[in-house]
Scaffold this motif. Structure first.
Motif, PDB file in Angstrom:
ATOM      1  N   UNK A  95       0.854  -1.184   0.000  1.00  0.00           N
ATOM      2  CA  UNK A  95       0.000   0.000   0.000  1.00  0.00           C
ATOM      3  C   UNK A  95       0.891   1.235   0.000  1.00  0.00           C
ATOM      4  N   UNK A  96       0.342   2.364  -0.353  1.00  0.00           N
ATOM      5  CA  UNK A  96       1.112   3.609  -0.379  1.00  0.00           C
ATOM      6  C   UNK A  96       1.598   3.992   1.016  1.00  0.00           C
ATOM      7  N   UNK A  97       0.798   3.701   2.050  1.00  0.00           N
ATOM      8  CA  UNK A  97       1.205   4.033   3.418  1.00  0.00           C
ATOM      9  C   UNK A  97       2.427   3.233   3.859  1.00  0.00           C
ATOM     10  N   UNK A  98       2.457   1.951   3.521  1.00  0.00           N
ATOM     11  CA  UNK A  98       3.546   1.080   3.963  1.00  0.00           C
ATOM     12  C   UNK A  98       4.715   1.120   2.984  1.00  0.00           C
ATOM     13  N   UNK A  99       4.428   1.289   1.704  1.00  0.00           N
ATOM     14  CA  UNK A  99       5.475   1.343   0.670  1.00  0.00           C
ATOM     15  C   UNK A  99       5.371   2.695  -0.038  1.00  0.00           C
ATOM     16  N   UNK A 100       5.959   3.741   0.567  1.00  0.00           N
ATOM     17  CA  UNK A 100       5.816   5.063  -0.038  1.00  0.00           C
ATOM     18  C   UNK A 100       6.653   5.269  -1.295  1.00  0.00           C
ATOM     19  N   UNK A 101       7.698   4.452  -1.505  1.00  0.00           N
ATOM     20  CA  UNK A 101       8.580   4.681  -2.649  1.00  0.00           C
ATOM     21  C   UNK A 101       8.903   3.369  -3.357  1.00  0.00           C
ATOM     22  N   UNK A 102       8.673   3.357  -4.669  1.00  0.00           N
ATOM     23  CA  UNK A 102       9.146   2.285  -5.546  1.00  0.00           C
ATOM     24  C   UNK A 102       9.995   2.964  -6.603  1.00  0.00           C
ATOM     25  N   UNK A 103      11.269   2.620  -6.633  1.00  0.00           N
ATOM     26  CA  UNK A 103      12.199   3.216  -7.587  1.00  0.00           C
ATOM     27  C   UNK A 103      12.799   2.102  -8.435  1.00  0.00           C
ATOM     28  N   UNK A 104      12.141   1.822  -9.554  1.00  0.00           N
ATOM     29  CA  UNK A 104      12.600   0.731 -10.426  1.00  0.00           C
ATOM     30  C   UNK A 104      13.993   1.005 -10.977  1.00  0.00           C
ATOM     31  N   UNK A 105      14.271   2.264 -11.321  1.00  0.00           N
ATOM     32  CA  UNK A 105      15.580   2.610 -11.893  1.00  0.00           C
ATOM     33  C   UNK A 105      16.712   2.319 -10.909  1.00  0.00           C
ATOM     34  N   UNK A 106      16.490   2.639  -9.640  1.00  0.00           N
ATOM     35  CA  UNK A 106      17.516   2.409  -8.612  1.00  0.00           C
ATOM     36  C   UNK A 106      17.475   0.985  -8.079  1.00  0.00           C
ATOM     37  N   UNK A 107      16.406   0.232  -8.422  1.00  0.00           N
ATOM     38  CA  UNK A 107      16.297  -1.151  -7.964  1.00  0.00           C
ATOM     39  C   UNK A 107      15.961  -1.276  -6.496  1.00  0.00           C
ATOM     40  N   UNK A 108      15.111  -0.347  -5.983  1.00  0.00           N
ATOM     41  CA  UNK A 108      14.808  -0.421  -4.557  1.00  0.00           C
ATOM     42  C   UNK A 108      13.387   0.028  -4.247  1.00  0.00           C
ATOM     43  N   UNK A 109      12.941  -0.457  -3.107  1.00  0.00           N
ATOM     44  CA  UNK A 109      11.656  -0.087  -2.525  1.00  0.00           C
ATOM     45  C   UNK A 109      11.953   0.431  -1.126  1.00  0.00           C
ATOM     46  N   UNK A 110      11.283   1.500  -0.739  1.00  0.00           N
ATOM     47  CA  UNK A 110      11.392   2.005   0.627  1.00  0.00           C
ATOM     48  C   UNK A 110      10.093   1.668   1.331  1.00  0.00           C
ATOM     49  N   UNK A 111      10.210   1.074   2.521  1.00  0.00           N
ATOM     50  CA  UNK A 111       9.027   0.728   3.298  1.00  0.00           C
ATOM     51  C   UNK A 111       9.029   1.473   4.623  1.00  0.00           C
TER      52      UNK A 111
END
Length: 186
Positions: free
Chosen positions: A150-166
């Protein structure tokens, strides 16, 4: 260590659940957001790329569709395909919208908390009907942690950098901050 974040050339769209009837039809489970769209993306391939099928949906059935696959004429041929996952060429798929992702693009991404600490990597994307869950695996996580996508738990998806911020709810991940607090004593 840089990770190769090239997008997969093919994306899994469905799976064959076995034979349906006696004339070579299969039980086809679609993973598409619009299930009937599975037949619209051109030929579908086996995971190893050695088999290719044109798909014709015959009718909806419980859990998917009764479908005809090119080259499959008998119940025995259909049954031999049980468990086969079917993939479409990525170029045949529509582009994703803003904040939309193909599951295949999320698998393998690093997962970091909002403080930058590495928590693990996305091992799978699961959908059990109430929304997608990211299965995160990494050191100290045992069998993995399921993170609501969800947007609250996963505020950032950065495919180019290969990472997710939770920003996980308290207690979702083992505390690795090293603060030593939280023990209750006896």
């Amino acid at each position: 260590m840089p990770q190769d974040r090239t997008r997969p050339a093919r994306v899994c769209l469905g799976a064959i659940a076995g034979a349906f009837g006696v004339r070579g039809e299969v039980r086809l489970k679609s993973f598409c957001s619009e299930p009937e769209a599975i037949a619209a993306y051109g030929p579908l391939w086996s995971e190893d790329g050695t088999r290719c099928f044109e798909i014709r949906l015959e009718r909806p059935i419980k859990g998917g569709f009764a479908a005809r696959l090119s080259g499959v004429q008998t119940r025995e041929e259909a049954e031999a395909l049980r468990g086969m996952r079917l993939y479409a060429d990525r170029d045949a798929l529509p582009p994703t919208g803003e904040e939309e992702y193909y599951h295949a693009d999320l698998i393998g991404l690093e997962v970091r908390d909002t403080g930058g600490q590495l928590l693990g990597r996305v091992a799978a994307v699961l959908d059990h009907g109430a929304g997608d869950l990211l299965e995160v695996r990494g050191p100290g996580l045992g069998a993995g942690v399921l993170v609501p996508f969800t947007r609250d738990v996963v505020p950032t998806v950065d495919l180019e950098a290969g990472r997710i911020v939770v920003d996980p709810p308290a207690g979702l991940f083992p505390d690795s901050s090293g603060s030593g607090e939280g023990g209750s004593g006896a």
